[in-house]
Write a protein that holds these residues in place. Structure first.
Motif, mmCIF file in Angstrom:
data_model
loop_
_atom_site.group_PDB
_atom_site.id
_atom_site.type_symbol
_atom_site.label_atom_id
_atom_site.label_comp_id
_atom_site.label_asym_id
_atom_site.label_seq_id
_atom_site.Cartn_x
_atom_site.Cartn_y
_atom_site.Cartn_z
ATOM 1 N N PRO A 255 0.797 -1.239 0.000
ATOM 2 C CA PRO A 255 0.000 0.000 0.000
ATOM 3 C C PRO A 255 0.825 1.282 0.000
ATOM 4 C CG PRO A 255 -0.826 -1.577 1.634
ATOM 5 C CD PRO A 255 0.482 -2.094 1.145
ATOM 6 N N ALA A 256 2.045 1.225 0.519
ATOM 7 C CA ALA A 256 2.868 2.438 0.575
ATOM 8 C C ALA A 256 3.181 2.960 -0.820
ATOM 9 C CB ALA A 256 4.174 2.154 1.326
ATOM 10 N N VAL A 257 3.264 2.061 -1.806
ATOM 11 C CA VAL A 257 3.564 2.479 -3.178
ATOM 12 C C VAL A 257 2.359 3.186 -3.791
ATOM 13 C CG1 VAL A 257 4.395 1.679 -5.422
ATOM 14 C CG2 VAL A 257 5.130 0.514 -3.358
ATOM 15 N N ASN A 258 1.178 2.928 -3.237
ATOM 16 C CA ASN A 258 -0.055 3.547 -3.736
ATOM 17 C C ASN A 258 -0.428 4.782 -2.917
ATOM 18 O OD1 ASN A 258 -2.306 3.308 -5.643
ATOM 19 N ND2 ASN A 258 -3.589 2.919 -3.850
ATOM 20 N N ALA A 259 0.415 5.181 -1.985
ATOM 21 C CA ALA A 259 0.114 6.297 -1.094
ATOM 22 C C ALA A 259 0.675 7.602 -1.656
ATOM 23 C CB ALA A 259 0.689 6.023 0.289
ATOM 24 N N SER A 260 0.366 8.705 -0.990
ATOM 25 C CA SER A 260 0.897 10.010 -1.371
ATOM 26 C C SER A 260 1.216 10.795 -0.110
ATOM 27 C CB SER A 260 -0.097 10.779 -2.242
ATOM 28 O OG SER A 260 -1.304 11.005 -1.546
#
Length: 410
Positions: A255-260
């Motif tokens: 999920p961190a790669v999909n975060a901002s």
């Protein structure tokens, strides 16, 4: 009297610039006729006539900055153009081409004639002259009464005139012996791209990790099913749809790669909106595929094809561009072997695809020639640890090399 206003811009777009008026004051138009074009940081928006009538007054001129929902012109519905508003042209006589004005002995009549020519030109033609360096006086006009249009100015066979200067006062075309230099101002979109790329490199801790993927299984699957796929879904089967679906699955696992990042806060997105970089005549644009976890491969292919057509025609809307939690850029279509894609803030990662080339690879102690592609994942190290970035890319690689894993949810 009705008001013609600029479109309502989303919060991410502060203002726009009028790049062209397609009508003049007093001109009669029909409903949905194109009146003006407004360029924003993302797209060019069209302003159309709300009804049949006459444009009575133009409030904002070419190159003027306009805000969201700001008045740009006045319009009278149901009115007819007056005789005074249109140029006096004999309908029985063919339109005469515009001829260069000859200088006189005194010089003053020629100067007055040149000033009159300048006033008679539309703002779009005057701007085109500054951009191209072509003197409108030397162009044969195709408009009413032989007037020069913006389309006439875009003829690639026209030669630049060193007497034409840009907004900075410097010549657009400078002669250096037999060679010339052409000075062209940056478009609003190009300026925005330049500023965002520079900001991404200066304001993020950007790092890139690489891997390579064997494309043979995917290529074999495409060869086997492409005809059936196109017959069933009405769109071609490409590689991008599988990469989008594989990226979506990898984003679920990391999920961190999909975060901002939003200031000091980390925003974890519970949806998957993947931007796909598309090249257009105006520059690189990134339309967004919404909720890719709910899209089929056919949906992805059809939407990407739609985006590509809109980009080439300049028809992408703001709703196509805003948002996005992750981006995929495919430099391989231009032959790029390897690159380090630049982040698209506030996103924290971007995947770069590259050209497919046959290379010798060691497989079970044997050397085999396989179609290989380099993958690059650039990420913001402030948000994503190296371990997560590498594991994300390895997961994506495994899903692409064995598409069955996507079907079996493995």
């Amino acid at each position: 009297m009705a008001e013609i206003k600029a479109p309502v811009f989303p919060e991410s777009v502060a203002d726009g610039t009028i790049v062209e008026w397609h009508v003049t004051e007093g001109q009669q138009v029909n409903r949905d006729d194109l009146l003006a074009e407004i360029e924003t940081d993302k797209v060019v928006l069209e302003v159309v006539a709300p009804d049949n009538g006459v444009v009575t007054r133009i409030v904002k001129q070419v190159d003027d900055t306009v805000l969201s929902d700001e008045l740009i012109a006045e319009f009278e519905a149901g009115a007819s153009a007056s005789a005074e508003a249109a140029p006096a042209v004999d309908p029985d006589q063919p339109a005469a081409p515009v001829q260069p004005k000859q200088a006189t002995d005194g010089g003053e009549p020629a100067q007055a004639s040149a000033e009159a020519d300048h006033k008679d030109q539309s703002p779009a033609v005057r701007k085109a002259a500054k951009v191209s360096g072509v003197d409108p006086k030397n162009v044969e006009g195709s408009g009413r009464g032989g007037r020069v249009t913006k389309t006439d100015m875009s003829n690639p066979t026209l030669k630049a005139d060193s007497s034409i200067t840009s907004d900075s006062g410097r010549p657009v075309a400078e002669a250096v012996g037999e060679r010339t230099e052409k000075r062209v101002p940056m478009t609003r979109l190009r300026k925005t791209i330049a500023n965002r790329l520079l900001a991404a490199s200066q304001e993020t801790a950007m790092l890139t990790t690489f891997n390579e993927v064997n494309m043979k299984p995917l290529m074999d699957m495409r060869t086997k099913y492409k005809d059936q796929f196109e017959k069933r879904h009405g769109t071609r089967l490409g590689f991008m749809s599988l990469f989008v679906k594989a990226a979506t699955e990898a984003l679920k696992r990391y999920p961190a790669v999909n975060a901002s990042l939003d200031g000091d806060d980390i925003v974890y997105h519970g949806y998957y909106d993947i931007g796909v970089a598309v090249s257009s005549n105006r520059g690189l644009v990134v339309p967004v595929l919404r909720d890719t976890d709910r899209m089929s491969m056919a949906d992805v292919e059809a939407k990407i094809r739609e985006f590509g057509g809109k980009a080439q025609e300049g028809k992408l809307g703001l709703e196509d561009m805003v948002g996005g939690t992750f981006t995929i850029s495919n430099g391989g279509v231009f032959g790029s072997l390897m690159s380090t894609p630049i982040l698209n803030p506030p996103q924290t990662a971007i995947l770069g695809m590259h050209a497919i080339n046959d290379r010798p690879m060691a497989v079970n102690g044997e050397v085999k020639i396989l179609p290989m592609m380099y993958l690059a994942l650039s990420y913001d190290h402030r948000m994503i640890d190296g371990k997560e970035a590498v594991q994300f890319l390895v997961t994506l690689k495994e899903l692409v090399e064995d598409p069955t894993m996507l079907l079996l949810d493995l």
